[in-house]
Design a protein around this motif. Structure first.
Motif, mmCIF file in Angstrom:
data_model
loop_
_atom_site.group_PDB
_atom_site.id
_atom_site.type_symbol
_atom_site.label_atom_id
_atom_site.label_comp_id
_atom_site.label_asym_id
_atom_site.label_seq_id
_atom_site.Cartn_x
_atom_site.Cartn_y
_atom_site.Cartn_z
ATOM 1 N N MET A 97 0.716 -1.307 0.010
ATOM 2 C CA MET A 97 0.167 -0.006 -0.092
ATOM 3 C C MET A 97 0.929 1.203 0.010
ATOM 4 S SD MET A 97 -3.071 -1.169 -0.032
ATOM 5 C CE MET A 97 -3.455 -2.908 -0.297
ATOM 6 N N ARG A 98 2.160 0.923 -0.157
ATOM 7 C CA ARG A 98 3.233 2.283 0.162
ATOM 8 C C ARG A 98 2.661 3.254 -0.893
ATOM 9 N NH1 ARG A 98 9.875 2.246 -0.117
ATOM 10 N NH2 ARG A 98 10.067 4.310 -0.374
ATOM 11 N N PRO A 99 2.287 3.121 -2.282
ATOM 12 C CA PRO A 99 1.908 4.429 -3.043
ATOM 13 C C PRO A 99 0.772 5.256 -2.459
ATOM 14 C CG PRO A 99 2.576 2.432 -4.305
ATOM 15 C CD PRO A 99 2.510 1.993 -3.033
ATOM 16 N N TYR A 100 0.198 4.646 -2.080
ATOM 17 C CA TYR A 100 -1.483 5.002 -1.595
ATOM 18 C C TYR A 100 -1.111 5.706 -0.178
ATOM 19 C CZ TYR A 100 -2.996 1.414 -4.756
ATOM 20 O OH TYR A 100 -3.341 0.645 -5.866
ATOM 21 N N ILE A 101 -0.208 5.338 0.536
ATOM 22 C CA ILE A 101 0.063 5.767 1.692
ATOM 23 C C ILE A 101 0.776 7.310 1.439
ATOM 24 C CG2 ILE A 101 0.878 5.680 4.174
ATOM 25 C CD1 ILE A 101 0.348 2.918 3.818
ATOM 26 N N GLU A 102 1.852 7.130 0.761
ATOM 27 C CA GLU A 102 2.740 8.265 0.296
ATOM 28 C C GLU A 102 1.875 9.112 -0.256
ATOM 29 O OE1 GLU A 102 6.930 6.047 -0.425
ATOM 30 O OE2 GLU A 102 5.643 6.312 -2.264
ATOM 31 N N ASN A 103 0.809 8.855 -0.963
ATOM 32 C CA ASN A 103 0.301 10.015 -2.173
ATOM 33 C C ASN A 103 -1.071 10.623 -1.397
ATOM 34 O OD1 ASN A 103 2.165 10.326 -4.451
ATOM 35 N ND2 ASN A 103 1.893 8.289 -4.230
ATOM 36 N N PHE A 104 -1.953 9.572 -0.796
ATOM 37 C CA PHE A 104 -3.196 10.221 -0.560
ATOM 38 C C PHE A 104 -3.955 9.531 0.605
ATOM 39 C CE2 PHE A 104 -3.868 7.226 -4.231
ATOM 40 C CZ PHE A 104 -5.010 6.302 -3.642
ATOM 41 N N TRP A 105 -3.483 8.313 1.397
ATOM 42 C CA TRP A 105 -4.123 7.795 2.313
ATOM 43 C C TRP A 105 -3.286 8.005 3.792
ATOM 44 C CZ3 TRP A 105 -3.871 1.971 3.538
ATOM 45 C CH2 TRP A 105 -4.627 1.716 4.821
ATOM 46 N N THR A 106 -3.913 8.535 4.593
ATOM 47 C CA THR A 106 -3.259 8.701 6.008
ATOM 48 C C THR A 106 -3.814 7.678 6.694
ATOM 49 O OG1 THR A 106 -4.926 10.537 6.620
ATOM 50 C CG2 THR A 106 -2.934 11.089 5.633
ATOM 51 N N THR A 107 -2.981 6.935 7.710
ATOM 52 C CA THR A 107 -3.694 5.834 8.740
ATOM 53 C C THR A 107 -3.131 5.687 9.710
ATOM 54 O OG1 THR A 107 -4.570 3.528 8.119
ATOM 55 C CG2 THR A 107 -2.182 4.065 7.341
ATOM 56 N N GLY A 108 -3.600 4.871 10.689
ATOM 57 C CA GLY A 108 -3.054 4.624 11.819
ATOM 58 C C GLY A 108 -3.746 3.619 12.471
ATOM 59 N N GLU A 109 -3.638 3.597 13.861
ATOM 60 C CA GLU A 109 -4.117 2.291 14.445
ATOM 61 C C GLU A 109 -5.649 2.180 14.555
ATOM 62 O OE1 GLU A 109 -4.739 2.702 19.182
ATOM 63 O OE2 GLU A 109 -3.296 4.050 18.667
ATOM 64 N N ASP A 110 -6.358 0.954 14.470
ATOM 65 C CA ASP A 110 -7.626 0.504 14.678
ATOM 66 C C ASP A 110 -7.954 -0.662 15.469
ATOM 67 O OD1 ASP A 110 -10.466 -0.283 13.111
ATOM 68 O OD2 ASP A 110 -10.383 1.787 13.898
ATOM 69 N N LEU A 111 -8.794 -1.284 15.288
ATOM 70 C CA LEU A 111 -9.183 -2.588 16.105
ATOM 71 C C LEU A 111 -7.884 -3.516 15.638
ATOM 72 C CD1 LEU A 111 -11.253 -4.414 17.726
ATOM 73 C CD2 LEU A 111 -12.064 -5.085 15.360
ATOM 74 N N GLY A 112 -7.338 -4.099 16.673
ATOM 75 C CA GLY A 112 -6.323 -5.228 16.657
ATOM 76 C C GLY A 112 -4.806 -4.697 16.568
ATOM 77 N N LEU A 113 -4.788 -3.223 15.985
ATOM 78 C CA LEU A 113 -3.355 -2.670 16.019
ATOM 79 C C LEU A 113 -3.355 -1.437 16.945
ATOM 80 C CD1 LEU A 113 -3.176 -2.666 12.204
ATOM 81 C CD2 LEU A 113 -2.130 -4.539 13.783
#
Length: 392
Positions: A97-113
């Motif tokens: 998912m690196r191309p998406y996270i680098e360009n337009f998806w910001t993410t973080g912890e959720d259930l299980g992580l």
């Protein structure tokens, strides 16, 4: 609302396990939404969560604030987070998912992580940060990143600020509903499903407000005490997955089956663990007056209809648990600093105003709080789109 902007399924080449990414909307070219890991996670589930993130972002729009809402997205991995191969799978997912996270998806912890786990895996996958896509939108990236890092380093009574703000928002949502109904905090009983990040913090804030937590459920079962559980002791006895060491229980505390929290003799029910926890059959067991959705999508739609018909109010997840996501952006964009008191005060003001607006809209229009939240979002999205441009 229309169909998601993007939906994809990834298959791990080593295990055959699947991961998902759904981008519901982009605003200013960026979408926000956490990454969950659980056995049985599906694309449909992730799509529903992504839609919820679009709503959460829009609900916290404040024309006078520095933080400007992003679009909604969500990621998911079909794997038990306690599986020995879970971390390696997480790294491979993030690398894919690196191309998406680098360009337009910001993410973080959720259930299980946890956020620490996501950050470690993201670094191993070659990412600068799990939220790096938002950096171009910041006025002063270095200062903003330092402020967020400082905020993550803050602890309150041994628990990180990042783990507490979400529960602060959930608790304030419940308190706002009680205040609106004229119900005193003292004597109001609470049952909580899940004592992880969100459930644990919620239990702490409600207890400190004067409510009595009479039941807490984790993966081992339900712990109950009609006179009140010792929440602080239970929090201190948790493992990394929110499971409580039963040695911490007092002689007067009892253990019941895992689903006993549903029928606990309590006015407030807080599902704070998994999605789809309450279906049409299980809702019949609930005697609580309010269900406060700390988890994402814990009450199925058909169950919510039945609950509403018998006078049980469901405070929806898109409002109730939105404080964590908002706190990230309030801090990063500079609406608040790296200070616990400031974070809690800002969270309480924002959540209370939002809950009161939602409940007033529901009462005025004769609809459920969830329908009222959707109506508020429908009002705000055109305003956001007009001010900031393309919202797709």
């Amino acid at each position: 609302m229309t169909a998601p902007l993007m939906s994809l399924t990834w298959t791990d080449h080593l295990t055959g396990r699947q991961g998902f990414l759904v981008v519901d909307r982009l605003l200013r070219g960026v979408a926000s939404g956490g990454l969950r890991m659980r056995a049985g996670c599906t694309l449909e589930e992730v799509a529903g969560l992504a839609r919820g993130m679009t709503m959460k972002e829009a609900l916290h729009y404040n024309p006078e604030g520095r933080y400007i809402p992003l679009g909604g997205a969500k990621g998911g991995i079909d794997c038990d987070p306690q599986d020995p191969g879970a971390y390696g799978l997480l790294v491979r997912y993030l690398r894919a998912m690196r191309p998406y996270i680098e360009n337009f998806w910001t993410t973080g912890e959720d259930l299980g992580l946890t956020q620490d786990l996501v950050d470690r895996a993201a670094a191993e996958a070659g990412l600068v940060s799990s939220v790096q896509a938002v950096y171009p939108l910041l006025d002063d990236e270095a200062t903003a990143r330092r402020r967020l890092a400082d905020a993550f380093a803050v602890e309150v009574d041994g628990i990180g600020l990042d783990e507490l703000v979400g529960g602060c928002g959930v608790a304030e949502s419940a308190l706002a509903a009680l205040d609106r109904a004229g119900v005193p905090y003292a004597g109001t009983r609470v049952a909580v499903q899940g004592l992880g990040t969100m459930g644990g913090a919620t239990a702490r804030f409600l207890t400190r407000a004067g409510l009595t937590v009479v039941a807490v459920a984790d993966i081992k079962g339900t712990m109950v005490n009609p006179a009140g559980l010792d929440v602080e002791t239970l929090l201190a006895a948790r493992d990394a997955y929110g499971t409580v060491d039963r040695a911490a229980l007092r002689p007067e505390d009892r253990e019941l089956p895992g689903d006993a929290w549903l029928s606990a003799d309590a006015e407030v029910l807080v599902p704070a663990a998994v999605s789809y926890a309450i279906d049409a059959a299980e809702q019949e067991r609930i005697t609580a007056r309010w269900i406060v959705e700390a988890a994402n999508m814990p009450v199925l739609p058909e169950a919510e209809e039945l609950l509403a018909a018998r006078g049980v109010t469901v405070l929806p997840d898109v409002v109730v648990n939105s404080g964590t996501n908002a706190w990230w952006w309030w801090t990063l964009f500079g609406d608040i600093g790296a200070d616990a008191d400031e974070a809690f005060a800002h969270t309480r003001r924002s959540m209370r105003a939002l809950v009161e607006q939602m409940l007033a809209r529901a009462e005025a229009d004769g609809i459920t709080p969830r329908a009222a939240a959707h109506a508020i979002v429908a009002d705000r999205l055109p305003v956001i789109a007009e001010r900031f441009g393309w919202y797709r």
